[in-house]
Scaffold this motif. Structure first.
Motif, PDB file in Angstrom:
ATOM      1  N   CYS A   1       7.270   5.352  -1.866  1.00  0.00           N
ATOM      2  CA  CYS A   1       8.274   4.370  -1.503  1.00  0.00           C
ATOM      3  C   CYS A   1       9.321   4.864  -2.723  1.00  0.00           C
ATOM      4  CB  CYS A   1       8.119   2.963  -1.358  1.00  0.00           C
ATOM      5  SG  CYS A   1       9.578   2.193  -1.015  1.00  0.00           S
ATOM      6  N   HIS A   2      10.527   4.955  -2.186  1.00  0.00           N
ATOM      7  CA  HIS A   2      11.747   5.064  -3.236  1.00  0.00           C
ATOM      8  C   HIS A   2      13.054   5.019  -2.443  1.00  0.00           C
ATOM      9  CE1 HIS A   2      10.800   9.363  -1.656  1.00  0.00           C
ATOM     10  NE2 HIS A   2      12.109   9.556  -2.036  1.00  0.00           N
ATOM     11  N   ILE A   3      14.017   4.742  -3.267  1.00  0.00           N
ATOM     12  CA  ILE A   3      15.331   4.678  -2.682  1.00  0.00           C
ATOM     13  C   ILE A   3      15.740   6.065  -1.811  1.00  0.00           C
ATOM     14  CG2 ILE A   3      17.806   4.322  -3.170  1.00  0.00           C
ATOM     15  CD1 ILE A   3      16.768   2.565  -5.414  1.00  0.00           C
ATOM     16  N   GLY A   4      16.013   6.053  -0.648  1.00  0.00           N
ATOM     17  CA  GLY A   4      16.375   6.957   0.183  1.00  0.00           C
ATOM     18  C   GLY A   4      15.275   7.948   0.807  1.00  0.00           C
ATOM     19  N   GLY A   5      13.874   7.064   0.483  1.00  0.00           N
ATOM     20  CA  GLY A   5      12.903   8.060   0.835  1.00  0.00           C
ATOM     21  C   GLY A   5      12.914   8.069   2.395  1.00  0.00           C
TER      22      GLY A   5
ATOM     23  N   GLU B   1      15.271   0.032   1.157  1.00  0.00           N
ATOM     24  CA  GLU B   1      16.665  -0.155   2.094  1.00  0.00           C
ATOM     25  C   GLU B   1      15.904  -0.398   3.535  1.00  0.00           C
ATOM     26  OE1 GLU B   1      17.271   4.127   1.078  1.00  0.00           O
ATOM     27  OE2 GLU B   1      16.365   2.338  -0.234  1.00  0.00           O
ATOM     28  N   ARG B   2      15.109   0.068   3.693  1.00  0.00           N
ATOM     29  CA  ARG B   2      14.631  -0.118   5.194  1.00  0.00           C
ATOM     30  C   ARG B   2      13.316  -1.020   5.388  1.00  0.00           C
ATOM     31  NH1 ARG B   2      14.477   6.114   6.963  1.00  0.00           N
ATOM     32  NH2 ARG B   2      13.220   6.127   5.176  1.00  0.00           N
ATOM     33  N   CYS B   3      12.775  -1.599   4.336  1.00  0.00           N
ATOM     34  CA  CYS B   3      11.750  -2.523   4.249  1.00  0.00           C
ATOM     35  C   CYS B   3      12.050  -3.883   4.897  1.00  0.00           C
ATOM     36  CB  CYS B   3      11.005  -2.418   2.932  1.00  0.00           C
ATOM     37  SG  CYS B   3       9.593  -3.544   2.878  1.00  0.00           S
ATOM     38  N   GLN B   4      11.472  -4.566   5.926  1.00  0.00           N
ATOM     39  CA  GLN B   4      11.602  -5.831   6.081  1.00  0.00           C
ATOM     40  C   GLN B   4      10.997  -6.568   5.281  1.00  0.00           C
ATOM     41  OE1 GLN B   4       9.514  -6.360   9.933  1.00  0.00           O
ATOM     42  NE2 GLN B   4       7.407  -6.186   8.947  1.00  0.00           N
ATOM     43  N   TYR B   5      10.157  -6.486   4.486  1.00  0.00           N
ATOM     44  CA  TYR B   5       9.583  -7.330   3.541  1.00  0.00           C
ATOM     45  C   TYR B   5      10.576  -7.495   2.368  1.00  0.00           C
ATOM     46  CZ  TYR B   5       5.693  -6.625   6.639  1.00  0.00           C
ATOM     47  OH  TYR B   5       4.707  -6.509   7.586  1.00  0.00           O
TER      48      TYR B   5
ATOM     49  N   GLU C   1       1.001  -1.170   0.038  1.00  0.00           N
ATOM     50  CA  GLU C   1      -0.054  -0.122   0.122  1.00  0.00           C
ATOM     51  C   GLU C   1       0.990   1.412  -0.231  1.00  0.00           C
ATOM     52  OE1 GLU C   1      -2.020   0.745   3.876  1.00  0.00           O
ATOM     53  OE2 GLU C   1      -1.223  -1.290   4.358  1.00  0.00           O
ATOM     54  N   HIS C   2       2.097   1.238   0.223  1.00  0.00           N
ATOM     55  CA  HIS C   2       2.868   2.383   0.295  1.00  0.00           C
ATOM     56  C   HIS C   2       3.793   2.542  -1.060  1.00  0.00           C
ATOM     57  CE1 HIS C   2       2.045   2.802   4.340  1.00  0.00           C
ATOM     58  NE2 HIS C   2       2.203   1.713   4.738  1.00  0.00           N
TER      59      HIS C   2
END
Length: 121
Positions: A93-97, A103-107, A88-89
């Motif tokens: 969401c984008h690199i360096g967001g 890079e910070r998403c556990q999934y 849903e995000h």
């Protein structure tokens, strides 16, 4: 102060179809999405959006009294399981967001770890 998220009929429809064996009668879709607070215009928009993206196809049902929405499998593994596709995000969401980033998403990280393990074999 918390972030107020606008409900997205496209995301709800995609999740519903994935949770119901990849195909569902259009009447069931309308009933479900209306219980989630979406009006007919939002429901039609969600169906049309996923159809235009080639994620869904319409087929007549066996009784001839409506349509069944079926998920189209365009992607082969490993992309088929990319968690971003149902997130849903995704739109924010984008690199360096600041708030959402791969890079910070556990999934996403779990998906990458699985992919790495498969390519090592």
């Amino acid at each position: 102060m918390g972030l107020i998220m606008k409900k997205d009929a496209v995301v709800h429809l995609w999740r519903y179809i994935n949770q119901n064996g990849n195909s569902v009668h259009i009447d069931e879709v309308r009933k479900f999405l209306s219980t989630q607070g979406f009006n007919n215009e939002a429901i039609d928009y969600a169906i049309d959006t996923l159809h235009k993206l080639y994620f869904l196809e319409y087929t007549g049902d066996e009784k001839g009294d409506g349509y069944v929405l079926r998920k189209i499998d365009l992607l082969e593994p490993p992309l088929r399981n990319l968690p971003c596709l149902g997130c849903e995000h995704l739109h924010e969401c984008h690199i360096g967001g600041d708030r959402y980033s791969p890079e910070r998403c556990q999934y996403f990280e779990a998906w990458m770890q699985k992919l790495r393990m498969k390519t090592r074999k």
